[in-house]
Each structure stands twice: as C-alpha cells, then as structure tokens.
Scaffold this motif. Structure first.
Motif, PDB file in Angstrom:
ATOM      1  N   VAL A   5       0.983  -1.218   0.082  1.00 44.89           N
ATOM      2  CA  VAL A   5      -0.339   0.006  -0.051  1.00 44.89           C
ATOM      3  C   VAL A   5       0.814   1.386   0.117  1.00 44.89           C
ATOM      4  N   GLU A   6       1.923   1.180   0.937  1.00 45.80           N
ATOM      5  CA  GLU A   6       2.894   2.391   1.020  1.00 45.80           C
ATOM      6  C   GLU A   6       3.505   2.451  -0.510  1.00 45.80           C
ATOM      7  N   ALA A   7       3.904   1.557  -1.171  1.00 39.38           N
ATOM      8  CA  ALA A   7       4.749   1.721  -2.352  1.00 39.38           C
ATOM      9  C   ALA A   7       3.854   2.141  -3.288  1.00 39.38           C
ATOM     10  N   LEU A   8       2.485   1.499  -3.644  1.00 39.42           N
ATOM     11  CA  LEU A   8       1.844   1.673  -5.028  1.00 39.42           C
ATOM     12  C   LEU A   8       0.925   3.018  -4.918  1.00 39.42           C
ATOM     13  N   SER A   9       0.536   3.522  -3.428  1.00 39.99           N
ATOM     14  CA  SER A   9      -0.375   4.601  -3.346  1.00 39.99           C
ATOM     15  C   SER A   9       0.124   5.849  -3.506  1.00 39.99           C
ATOM     16  N   HIS A  10      -0.547   6.996  -3.844  1.00 41.48           N
ATOM     17  CA  HIS A  10       0.109   8.139  -3.710  1.00 41.48           C
ATOM     18  C   HIS A  10       0.184   8.685  -2.144  1.00 41.48           C
ATOM     19  N   ARG A  11      -0.802   8.291  -1.538  1.00 38.55           N
ATOM     20  CA  ARG A  11      -0.771   8.626  -0.001  1.00 38.55           C
ATOM     21  C   ARG A  11      -1.893   7.416   0.498  1.00 38.55           C
ATOM     22  N   TRP A  12      -1.568   7.288   2.152  1.00 41.61           N
ATOM     23  CA  TRP A  12      -2.388   6.350   2.846  1.00 41.61           C
ATOM     24  C   TRP A  12      -2.238   6.794   4.064  1.00 41.61           C
TER      25      TRP A  12
END
Length: 150
Positions: free
Chosen positions: A117-124
């Motif tokens: 999630v951290e690697a593929l999202s713009h933010r989380w």
C-alpha cells in the motif's frame, strides 16, 4: 449467500466523484467481493484498476485476519473515484494495535500488505476511533501533457 449491504451515492472530495459502499461479513470469502466492488466502481478498463484491486484486496484481507471483523464482525469498503484519483477506505472492527508497516524477512509468508500500500499509493493512512480502524489509500491518475515525451 446474502448480498452485502451496498449503495452508490454522490460524494467524495472532487466534483463528479461517486462513492460505492459495501458492508461485508468478516470472512475470507468476502475479500473477493471487496475486489468485485472495485470492478463495479471502476470497470476493468480503468487505468488504475489493477493497483486499486490489489491494494483493496490487501486491506480487506488485513481486516479479516487481523481485526475483530474476522471474529464474527464485518468490514466496510468504500470506493471513491473521480477523473484524477481513486480513494478506497476499509473500515474494520478494530484491533489491539494500530496498523503497522512492518518489514518482514524474505522467508516470511505474511506482512507485505501495508508495505505494498505504501509503495503503490500516492498516499495512505488510518483513523482509529470508537473501537474501529479505517485504513485508506489514494492513487492518482498520471497526466501526460500533449507532446510530452514518454
């Protein structure tokens, strides 16, 4: 099997954005239904579809395996899409501790969901309140200006 509680509503932060929401039983078979919600909201041809399906699957799996949702509870998935972004929220029945982006060994068979999630999202991020946890992510659609080299 009973259908999940779901609805489509106007909403979101951007003009023209729409939300699709489903409350699902906290059992492993419902992770695929969370992915199906993404398909219903975006369609398979959406440019962010693959990443959103993968990350939604990770968050839904975490809700079932690591929270009270998997002990007879439920979890809620919300997919919000606009012309420029997709945001997904997964609200669960809470756990003893906050979500952790823990680094695992190469031999570990779990623990890679939030790093993805951290690697593929713009933010989380996540919100813990009233005994529940909502984990969310946002992915942005890249815009390439006309004439730009790719």
């Amino acid at each position: 099997m009973a259908s999940p509680d779901s609805s489509r509503v106007n909403g979101g932060d951007s003009p023209g954005s729409r939300d699709l929401v489903a409350r699902l039983p906290g059992v492993p078979s419902q992770v695929s239904r969370a992915r199906g919600l993404v398909t219903a909201a975006l369609g398979r041809d959406h440019p962010l579809y693959d990443d959103v399906v993968l990350l939604t699957s990770e968050l839904a799996t975490n809700a079932v395996l690591h929270t009270g949702s998997g002990a007879g509870g439920s979890f809620t998935v919300t997919v919000t899409s606009s012309e420029t972004a997709v945001r997904v929220h997964v609200a669960d029945s809470g756990s003893d501790g906050p979500p952790c982006v823990c680094r695992t060994s190469t031999q570990s068979t779990s623990g890679r969901g939030l790093p993805l999630v951290e690697a593929l999202s713009h933010r989380w991020g996540f919100i813990r309140e009233d005994g529940s946890t909502t984990v969310w992510f946002e992915v942005l659609q890249a815009r390439v200006t006309a004439g730009a080299a790719v």
